[in-house]
Design an enzyme around this catalytic site. Sequence first.
Site, mmCIF file in Angstrom:
data_model
loop_
_atom_site.group_PDB
_atom_site.id
_atom_site.type_symbol
_atom_site.label_atom_id
_atom_site.label_comp_id
_atom_site.label_asym_id
_atom_site.label_seq_id
_atom_site.Cartn_x
_atom_site.Cartn_y
_atom_site.Cartn_z
ATOM 1 N N ASP A 11 0.844 -1.193 0.000
ATOM 2 C CA ASP A 11 0.000 0.000 0.000
ATOM 3 C C ASP A 11 0.881 1.245 0.000
ATOM 4 O O ASP A 11 2.022 1.218 0.466
ATOM 5 C CB ASP A 11 -0.896 0.023 1.243
ATOM 6 C CG ASP A 11 -1.968 -1.056 1.217
ATOM 7 O OD1 ASP A 11 -2.273 -1.558 0.122
ATOM 8 O OD2 ASP A 11 -2.503 -1.384 2.290
ATOM 9 N N ARG A 12 0.317 2.344 -0.476
ATOM 10 C CA ARG A 12 1.069 3.604 -0.552
ATOM 11 C C ARG A 12 1.712 3.966 0.791
ATOM 12 O O ARG A 12 2.873 4.383 0.843
ATOM 13 C CB ARG A 12 0.126 4.729 -0.989
ATOM 14 C CG ARG A 12 0.799 6.092 -1.131
ATOM 15 C CD ARG A 12 -0.235 7.191 -1.271
ATOM 16 N NE ARG A 12 -1.028 7.302 -0.049
ATOM 17 C CZ ARG A 12 -2.147 8.017 0.072
ATOM 18 N NH1 ARG A 12 -2.612 8.670 -0.974
ATOM 19 N NH2 ARG A 12 -2.791 8.077 1.209
#
Length: 295
Positions: free
Chosen positions: A136-137
């Site tokens: 995930d970012r």
Amino acid sequence: MERTITYQISESEHGLRVEQYLRHKGYSYQNLTQLKKMPESILINGIWSYMRSTLSCGDTLTVHIQESEYSEHIPPVQLPLDIIYEDDDLLVVNKPAGMPIHPSLNNYKNSLANALMYYYKEQGKPFIFRCTNRLDRDTSGLTVIAKHLVSSSILSFMAVRHEIHREYLAIVRGTVSPASGTINAPLARTGSSIIERKVDFEHGEHAVTHYKVLKEQNQHSLVSLILETGRTHQIRVHLQYLGHPLVGDYLYNPDMEYINRQALHSWKLSFIHPITGEAMHFEAPLPEDMRNLLG
């Protein structure tokens, strides 16, 4: 990107056709089709050969991968890039929090893909971005990127078979009890959201996470997590289900008092090298913002 791979044919491999041998090495049918289109991509003892050619004990088989294509829709951008390891087949990168893996509508020029496109443009090498284990970012830590079509295919197949092993570190508030265990709770989409997930024992997909508390300090717990499955947001939703959601998780626990992103870090990565067969092990220490949470 060009890569030359050399194999020595053993007695047990005598009589195999080239295509059979390469399939045993993990090459996909698509890989073989792609190689057939490349000039002099297959050589036996230095002589150009066909996929249907037969191998003999003692032969030297050379595979010459020649990729001139590149990810033309990913603009190269000079960004911080922490490369932990690189060879002719793959890279391992320690991704910072806040950096997406791929460009998107709102993150078109700040992704890991942009950074690597710039890195290889500066070297004058065409590069196709192929990330094997995505984060995930706002999750920091280790991720592996394949450098050519064969290593990408083999690593992707390894990921499907759960042969790329990862260990995460997470920080949650309070005391986790019991201090270790297994969360076995299926996950499904939440309503019409394409992003958010929830535990759903009726419609969810099988999801298993093993956890262990490593340290409790400053009213927070540092937890080690190993995934048995790899569902979207698995750690984030499982810790919420356990009653100890990730600190700083804007989606499942917007507790931003001490950190402005989910306190999750991919700190250990291990796998068998897709070409050499060597055991690979990597570690990335806890980043500063997570260390500060523990005081």
